[in-house]
Write an enzyme that holds these catalytic residues in place. Structure first.
Site, short mmCIF file in Angstrom:
data_model
loop_
_atom_site.label_atom_id
_atom_site.label_comp_id
_atom_site.label_asym_id
_atom_site.label_seq_id
_atom_site.Cartn_x
_atom_site.Cartn_y
_atom_site.Cartn_z
CD GLU A 22 -0.18 0.45 3.39
OE1 GLU A 22 -0.49 2.18 3.67
OE2 GLU A 22 -0.49 1.02 4.76
CG ASP A 133 -14.34 6.02 12.18
OD1 ASP A 133 -15.34 5.94 11.03
OD2 ASP A 133 -13.35 5.73 12.08
CB SER A 135 -11.54 1.09 8.98
OG SER A 135 -10.39 1.03 8.33
CE LYS A 154 -2.38 1.96 10.25
NZ LYS A 154 -3.46 1.18 9.48
#
Length: 301
Positions: A22, A133, A135, A154
């Site tokens: 990425e 939230d 992802s 993470k």
């Protein structure tokens, strides 16, 4: 519309191993000039282990799977590079802009080019805090068949909630030499994986079975950070708690939260979290390449 580099296209046509990388790490994940050094080093780590690196991103409106040195440097040094999840991809394409791909967008583009092994640092997941939230990485992991090598989610995230979300999405979570989900900077989280593999051949066999069954979604191969760079989990949690307080005070939300937290944790640990991040990125690239080689060898048997 997706441009595949000649090196990647030739490798795929010959059924040789390819590993996607990425580009968010280039544009948003690491400070300059370390970002470029690490991006190039990850490509070299993949190549040295016998696979073809395919850094993914959008350059001047063109989605690219596999980049030359100039394109990697552009995403690492240009100002205003967009951070792209899957839903965002049309924006730079329509407007001729540069964009760095997250886990989700990298998977989507790489899969359409025919690449099925991907190395990253840590996946996104469910954020800590009241807003919860989530992802888009989790959505993509649940629908795109790909072997994703990472150091878990993470550690700034809510790891138990993220693990539950992976289960709900049907993502197979394997541990590389471990029975626990790594916590990115730390080797242990106390959270179980679905299955343990101890070498590239075992990982390749598991991925081939997953693929041949036609199962939707990804297989997550979670690799603990190198022991010499791993941080104490309690120290990391303390730094994250302080960083979250800072994010709330400054009104940081959405896709800006994770980069903010990573920078704050790096400051709180005197840069040791940054060194751990770099070490695990390079290690994951090497592991992904070794597994891609094993997959290619098994497919050709």
């Amino acid at each position: 519309m997706i441009h595949t580099s000649l090196a990647v296209a030739e490798a795929l046509a010959a059924f040789r191993p390819v590993v996607a990388l990425e580009s968010t790490v280039l544009a948003h994940g690491l400070p300059r000039p370390r970002n470029l050094e690490v991006g190039l080093a990850m490509e070299e780590a993949v190549a040295s282990a016998g696979a073809v690196p395919a850094t993914v991103g959008v350059v001047a409106g063109v989605p690219r799977v596999g980049m030359g040195r100039a394109e990697v440097e552009r995403l690492a040094t240009a100002e205003g590079v967009l951070k792209l999840s899957t839903r965002d991809l049309a924006v730079p394409v329509a407007r001729g802009l540069d964009g760095a791909t997250t886990v989700a967008a990298t998977m989507w583009l790489a899969a359409r080019a025919g690449v099925r092994v991907f190395a990253t640092g840590g996946i996104g997941g469910v954020h800590r805090g009241a807003d919860r939230d989530v992802s888009a990485d989790l959505t993509e992991l649940g629908r795109t068949p790909m072997l994703v090598v990472c150091a878990g989610a993470k550690s700034v995230l809510d790891l138990p909630a993220t693990r539950e979300a992976l289960e709900t999405a049907g993502v197979l979570v394997a541990g590389w030499g471990t029975d626990e989900l790594p916590a990115f900077y730390s080797a242990r989280s106390g959270i179980s994986v679905d299955v343990r593999v101890d070498d590239a051949a075992q990982a390749a066999a598991l991925w081939r079975a997953h693929r041949d069954l036609g199962l939707p979604g990804a297989m997550l191969l979670c690799v603990p950070p190198p022991a010499e760079h791993a941080l104490d989990a309690a120290e990391v949690d303390g730094a994250i708690s302080a960083a979250l307080d800072g994010a709330r005070r400054e009104g940081i939300r959405g896709k800006d939260v994770t980069p903010f937290l990573l920078r704050a944790v790096a400051e709180a640990t005197g840069g040791r979290s940054l060194e751990a991040n770099v070490a695990l990125l390079l290690n994951n690239a090497r592991v992904a390449a070794s597994v891609a080689v094993a997959v290619a060898r098994a497919d050709g048997a």
